[in-house]
Design an enzyme around this catalytic site. Sequence first.
Site, short mmCIF file in Angstrom:
data_model
loop_
_atom_site.label_atom_id
_atom_site.label_comp_id
_atom_site.label_asym_id
_atom_site.label_seq_id
_atom_site.Cartn_x
_atom_site.Cartn_y
_atom_site.Cartn_z
N ARG A 220 0.78 -1.37 0.02
CA ARG A 220 0.53 0.39 0.10
C ARG A 220 1.06 1.16 -0.17
O ARG A 220 0.24 2.63 -0.19
CB ARG A 220 -0.89 0.12 1.41
N CYS B 30 -0.17 0.42 15.85
CA CYS B 30 -0.01 -0.87 16.56
C CYS B 30 -0.25 -0.39 18.09
O CYS B 30 -0.86 -1.57 18.88
CB CYS B 30 1.39 -1.17 16.25
N GLU C 281 -9.51 -5.18 17.10
CA GLU C 281 -8.83 -4.56 16.28
C GLU C 281 -9.45 -3.39 15.38
O GLU C 281 -9.57 -4.03 14.61
CB GLU C 281 -7.28 -5.05 16.23
P1 NAD Z 1 -1.64 -6.40 7.19
O1 NAD Z 1 -1.58 -8.17 7.92
O2 NAD Z 1 -2.26 -6.79 6.15
O3 NAD Z 1 -0.21 -6.88 6.25
C1 NAD Z 1 1.33 -6.84 6.90
C2 NAD Z 1 1.82 -8.04 5.21
O4 NAD Z 1 1.83 -9.17 5.55
C3 NAD Z 1 2.14 -7.15 4.09
O5 NAD Z 1 4.20 -6.66 4.17
C4 NAD Z 1 1.66 -7.85 3.67
O6 NAD Z 1 1.88 -7.93 2.24
C5 NAD Z 1 1.04 -9.14 3.75
N1 NAD Z 1 -0.22 -9.64 3.68
C6 NAD Z 1 -1.25 -9.69 4.11
N2 NAD Z 1 -2.02 -9.90 3.44
C7 NAD Z 1 -1.23 -11.65 3.64
C8 NAD Z 1 -1.40 -12.74 3.29
N3 NAD Z 1 -3.09 -13.16 3.64
N4 NAD Z 1 -0.84 -14.17 3.69
C9 NAD Z 1 0.64 -13.42 3.66
N5 NAD Z 1 1.38 -12.28 3.84
C10 NAD Z 1 0.49 -11.41 3.95
O7 NAD Z 1 -1.20 -5.78 8.32
P2 NAD Z 1 -0.93 -4.15 7.53
O8 NAD Z 1 -2.93 -3.83 7.51
O9 NAD Z 1 -0.03 -3.62 6.80
O10 NAD Z 1 -1.39 -3.44 9.00
C11 NAD Z 1 -1.63 -3.23 10.17
C12 NAD Z 1 -1.39 -4.34 11.03
O11 NAD Z 1 -0.44 -4.47 11.69
C13 NAD Z 1 -2.17 -3.74 12.35
O12 NAD Z 1 -2.93 -5.20 12.85
C14 NAD Z 1 -0.95 -3.62 13.16
O13 NAD Z 1 -1.31 -3.57 15.30
C15 NAD Z 1 -0.14 -4.50 12.90
N6 NAD Z 1 0.58 -4.13 13.15
C16 NAD Z 1 1.57 -4.08 14.21
C17 NAD Z 1 2.60 -3.27 14.89
C18 NAD Z 1 3.95 -4.73 16.04
O14 NAD Z 1 4.74 -4.06 16.23
N7 NAD Z 1 2.92 -5.63 16.87
C19 NAD Z 1 3.23 -2.58 14.13
C20 NAD Z 1 2.82 -2.31 13.29
C21 NAD Z 1 1.54 -2.63 12.91
#
Ligand code: NAD
Length: 494
Positions: free
Chosen positions: A177, A281, A382
Amino acid sequence: MRHITHWINGKAWDGGPARTGQVYDPATGQQVASVDFASAAEVDQAVSGAVIAGRAWAKVSLTRRTDVLFGFRQLLAEGREELARIVSAEHGKIRSDAAGEAARGLEVVDFACGISELLKAEHSVGVSTDVDAYAFRQPLGVVAGITPFNFPAMVPLWMAPIAIACGNAFVLKPSERDPSASLWLAERWADAGLPEGVFQVVQGDKVAVDALLDHPGIAAVSFVGSTSIARYVYGRAAAAGKRVQALGGAKNHLVVMPDADPDVVADALVNSAYGSAGERCMAVSVAVVVGQGKAELVDRVVARGARLALGPGEDPESEMGPLVTRAHLERVLGYVDAGLDQGARLVLDGRQHPHRGEGEGFWLGPTLFDDVRPDMAIYADEIFGPVLCVMSVNSLEEALQLIDGSPYGNGASLFSNDLEAIRRFEIEVEAGMVGINVPIPVPMAYYGFGGWGESMFGDHDIYGSDGVRFYTRLKKITARPLAHRGSLNFPTNQ
Ligand code: NAD
């Protein structure tokens, strides 16, 4: 229209037609770029290049590696504003917030610059007659980082500087994104003198992620994203024999004790719940008021929230930007509907909030639900948007039980001057990162970052000394420096 692609072996990839995704300006809703989605074959190209580069990089002296880290640090510090502009343009967050993200990433580079000290080894002389024992840490080879949209610069910087300082090659799969920050980082690594192939970027979606998780050339995976994907990544990569740390989502509670100053707490809640449109997060998404002060606090948050200036990230007047995509906005709006359907009281309706964006941007203003119950979807899930839930309990004990009941355990915070309450909260709260009279903090680079429960799968925090342990493996040597004939018996340690 800009075209964003992979970075493999020191340059932008020229791989011909590919599946692509759209990148938007969230403030206008206009598509601003297309991003290539790597195929499994392209991921293999990136990993194969990294395997070769990583073998050579592991042999480069610590002094030289530190030199490159310092060079990268300098370029990052100098380019911070440019990076902030790139992040803000695709993510939507306001410029000062994006600059803050770069600054927090820089702290991890500072930490990694001390790698010579961090890798100092242990040596025991004379564990048996003329025998020494010692152990040192070696790099793993090639490690992958898979990162979320909400910190397109900071989260890769939580990982890559330490992995690279430890002597690994690093393959980054950033969020599709807001992918441009990854390429800016790749160019700075190259400018700092990092050899080609040590930092690779593959853009893409599940296809690229799965290819990394299954690739025999990848030794370890660092993942940050939502809980469901974190669980999936953890399981699949571990099944393939890899070391994994997978950080997931969060539902962070801020507990307000009766002695807390409501103005201080209201400021903290507005910053933490609505900053970066709640797409952090570490955002506080639940305020838990102990005792009677809820109405007074809600009034203050509503007054402040209603005044927040919503506008494009690049506008210096803006205090809050749009959400990242239309799909995400619709998901968050679905939770606003669910809150109303389930009987929560909507006291600040962000759908009505004015904004300064033009076109069809992805806007939602500060939103506050009062009288929230644990069985409601707005409490349990969340939301990852500017939606704050407020509830009250009778005691600190009840607040701790409420937090314990949430499957997430990323962060929790307490506002109070009561030392007994503070001590009890620090010791008993079920969360990996705790704030006392501050909203949920991102720990300093030398402490490590990681939640508990479903906020993290794996046993090593990201960055800090855990980061060094995660990206290295220990080799244990027993040596008789003065070789001489011994018996064939098992040693008796004398
Ligand atoms: P997401 O899980 O949708 O995506 C994260 C990564 O996974 C991206 O690179 C994406 O391309 C990949 N991805 C997405 N769907 C996938 C699938 N089905 N199979 C394999 N890979 C896949 O997360 P997001 O929407 O980009 O980010 C927001 C989320 O991240 C929130 O839940 C937030 O809480 C979390 N977050 C957590 C922390 C932490 O430190 N715990 C920090 C930042 C963000």
